[in-house]
Enzyme design. Structure first.
Site, mmCIF file in Angstrom:
data_model
loop_
_atom_site.group_PDB
_atom_site.id
_atom_site.type_symbol
_atom_site.label_atom_id
_atom_site.label_comp_id
_atom_site.label_asym_id
_atom_site.label_seq_id
_atom_site.Cartn_x
_atom_site.Cartn_y
_atom_site.Cartn_z
ATOM 1 N N ARG A 125 0.956 -1.382 -0.157
ATOM 2 C CA ARG A 125 0.037 0.134 -0.067
ATOM 3 C C ARG A 125 0.222 1.550 -0.119
ATOM 4 O O ARG A 125 0.571 2.402 -0.353
ATOM 5 C CB ARG A 125 -0.937 0.164 1.409
ATOM 6 C CG ARG A 125 -1.702 -0.837 1.069
ATOM 7 C CD ARG A 125 -3.001 -0.840 2.146
ATOM 8 N NE ARG A 125 -4.461 -1.524 2.137
ATOM 9 C CZ ARG A 125 -5.244 -1.933 2.460
ATOM 10 N NH1 ARG A 125 -5.019 -2.169 3.921
ATOM 11 N NH2 ARG A 125 -6.318 -2.681 2.449
ATOM 12 N N LYS A 137 -21.302 -17.204 -0.970
ATOM 13 C CA LYS A 137 -22.691 -16.970 -0.016
ATOM 14 C C LYS A 137 -23.392 -15.820 -1.379
ATOM 15 O O LYS A 137 -22.843 -14.619 -1.135
ATOM 16 C CB LYS A 137 -23.684 -16.196 1.392
ATOM 17 C CG LYS A 137 -22.810 -17.206 1.933
ATOM 18 C CD LYS A 137 -22.934 -16.871 3.378
ATOM 19 C CE LYS A 137 -22.668 -17.852 4.283
ATOM 20 N NZ LYS A 137 -23.276 -17.066 6.159
ATOM 21 N N GLY A 142 -12.629 -8.960 -1.714
ATOM 22 C CA GLY A 142 -12.370 -9.916 -0.474
ATOM 23 C C GLY A 142 -10.920 -11.429 -0.846
ATOM 24 O O GLY A 142 -10.200 -10.439 -0.399
ATOM 25 N N GLY A 154 -13.741 -3.668 0.684
ATOM 26 C CA GLY A 154 -15.250 -3.180 0.357
ATOM 27 C C GLY A 154 -15.726 -1.973 -0.567
ATOM 28 O O GLY A 154 -16.522 -2.141 -1.479
HETATM 29 P P1 AMP Z 1 -16.382 -15.018 -0.311
HETATM 30 O O1 AMP Z 1 -15.805 -14.181 0.932
HETATM 31 O O2 AMP Z 1 -17.771 -14.378 -0.358
HETATM 32 O O3 AMP Z 1 -15.574 -14.501 -1.661
HETATM 33 O O4 AMP Z 1 -15.794 -16.130 -0.656
HETATM 34 C C1 AMP Z 1 -14.756 -16.709 -0.471
HETATM 35 C C2 AMP Z 1 -14.715 -18.147 0.369
HETATM 36 O O5 AMP Z 1 -16.034 -18.996 -0.512
HETATM 37 C C3 AMP Z 1 -13.698 -18.992 0.254
HETATM 38 O O6 AMP Z 1 -13.315 -18.556 1.594
HETATM 39 C C4 AMP Z 1 -13.984 -20.262 0.103
HETATM 40 O O7 AMP Z 1 -13.066 -21.160 -0.114
HETATM 41 C C5 AMP Z 1 -15.414 -20.030 0.020
HETATM 42 N N1 AMP Z 1 -16.054 -21.444 -0.951
HETATM 43 C C6 AMP Z 1 -16.588 -21.070 -2.104
HETATM 44 N N2 AMP Z 1 -16.642 -22.628 -3.137
HETATM 45 C C7 AMP Z 1 -17.040 -22.807 -1.449
HETATM 46 C C8 AMP Z 1 -17.725 -24.079 -1.975
HETATM 47 N N3 AMP Z 1 -18.518 -24.843 -3.405
HETATM 48 N N4 AMP Z 1 -18.227 -24.923 -0.332
HETATM 49 C C9 AMP Z 1 -17.480 -24.725 0.613
HETATM 50 N N5 AMP Z 1 -16.658 -23.375 0.827
HETATM 51 C C10 AMP Z 1 -16.829 -22.326 -0.441
#
Ligand code: AMP
Length: 394
Positions: A36, A193, A353, A376
């Site tokens: 940074r 999610k 993220g 963010g």
């Molecule tokens: P995010 O912070 O929403 O971008 O999510 C990232 C996280 O989602 C990472 O830690 C991944 O390990 C998890 N992830 C992605 N696909 C899967 C899956 N099919 N089953 C469980 N965890 C997952």
């Protein structure tokens, strides 16, 4: 556009109040990753080249409006001096008189802006005070632009304001990806999610031509179509929402691509044995089975879709990429995007993220057109929200 850059400003002999993000990781008083800091060096250099004196404003950690000595910016001085190649003078309580007594080319670092609650409250008195410390305001902290704080927006309304070089690069890349993209434009949206990316999905389907959904999110979409995915990560209460997003996409002419197969395991663990199973509305997994990654057919679909695009936005992994071999699809798809960037000038813009970590793991971080480290603020831009720190530069 609507925002000015350093090129539009007369900085000669001016004190240039410059909001930066130097919230770097530290251990035992030493900076462990100076990324940074290195990224704001061009802004500091250009201000000085134009005869100006940067007065740096920044936050560090989460002191919650209190003076927390462990979160002082003073220990950053050696790392800043190394990156800028010139002396940096730290000041705990600046005044305009003190600043005027410094050399005309001085680089000044002001103590953590979040040591007072007035910063995050965007208190007008704090903004007024900050405005006395400079003649021009330059915001180079895109990563803080989604927050309306005294040092990001309050002061921007009180002085002639412009974007710094890093902010300029971020905004140009994001505008090229979403506001005025070379079409067709697509997005890979993966991650855990749907619930955390609802606004993102809803905004994207209105604006892009192809939406490639992966990761745990894809499970929710497949289940909404009738698939039974055992113990897979998914959000049963969001099936209606997933169907609404698919309807919206169809109405807007945005094609949604879901994984046609997946790596399915009975254990969420590195090296766990897996089967590759076709994924569609008729899929019936055992109660203890989990889709942990996209399969080879799905990756081939993603690569084929990428080959039709001129612009690609990327946010989130296609599987549980922290545990091999369930990083396979993320790595392969990222490599496909990187190869297309090199061979056909595909514009690839990624951020948010875990995305930077996933692309680093794929070894393609340098091969994408632009990777935002803003987290963010990147997501809020992709969600179509106005960023107060950017709006204040207009
Ligand atoms: P995010 O912070 O929403 O971008 O999510 C990232 C996280 O989602 C990472 O830690 C991944 O390990 C998890 N992830 C992605 N696909 C899967 C899956 N099919 N089953 C469980 N965890 C997952």
């Amino acid at each position: 556009m609507g925002w000015k850059t350093l090129d539009d400003m007369d900085l000669n002999g001016k004190r240039v109040l410059t909001r930066v993000d130097i919230n770097v990781p530290m251990e035992n008083g030493r900076v462990t990753d100076a990324t940074r800091i290195t990224r704001i060096a061009p802004t500091v250099a250009d201000i000085r080249a134009k005869g100006g004196s940067p007065v740096l404003l920044a936050h560090f950690g989460r002191p919650k409006g209190q003076v927390v000595p462990d979160m002082s910016l003073e220990p950053l001085v050696p790392a800043l001096q190394e990156a800028f190649g010139c002396p940096v003078t730290f000041v705990e309580r600046p005044s305009r008189d003190w600043i005027d007594a410094q050399p005309a080319d001085a680089v000044i670092l002001v103590e953590n802006t979040r040591f007072t609650p007035m910063e995050e409250a965007n208190d007008p008195q704090m903004a007024q005070f900050l405005a006395t410390l400079g003649d021009v305001f330059c915001n180079d902290a895109f990563s803080a632009a989604h927050r309306a704080h005294a040092s990001t927006t309050g002061v921007a309304h009180l002085l002639p304001a412009c974007a710094g070089r890093l902010m300029q690069a971020e905004l140009s890349a994001l505008e090229a990806a979403l506001s005025t993209p070379k079409r067709p434009v697509g997005a890979v949206v993966g991650g855990a999610k749907v619930s955390t990316k609802l606004d993102l999905l809803t905004n994207l389907v209105e604006k892009i031509d192809v939406l490639i959904i992966g990761g745990g999110m894809a499970n929710t979409f497949l289940a909404a179509q009738g698939a039974q995915l055992g113990a897979s990560l998914q959000e049963a209460d969001l099936h209606d929402t997933a169907r609404e997003i698919m309807d919206k996409a169809a109405a807007a002419g945005c094609r949604i691509l879901l994984p046609s197969d997946g790596r399915v395991s009975r254990a969420f663990a590195a090296g766990a044995p897996y089967d590759t199973i076709a994924l569609n509305a008729d899929t019936r997994l055992d109660d203890d089975q989990m889709v942990l990654d996209a399969g080879d057919a799905a990756v081939a679909d993603v690569a084929a879709a990428i080959d039709t695009l001129s612009t690609l936005i990327w946010n989130g992994p296609l599987g549980a990429f922290e545990i091999a071999p369930f990083d396979t699809a993320t790595v392969a798809a990222a490599k496909a995007a990187a190869a297309r960037t090199a061979s056909h000038g595909l514009i690839t813009v990624a951020g948010g993220g875990d995305t930077v970590a996933a692309l680093n793991q794929a070894g393609v971080a340098d091969d994408f057109t632009y990777i935002s480290t803003a987290g963010g603020a990147f997501l809020e831009w992709m969600e179509g929200k106005d960023l107060p720190g950017v709006a204040a530069l207009g």
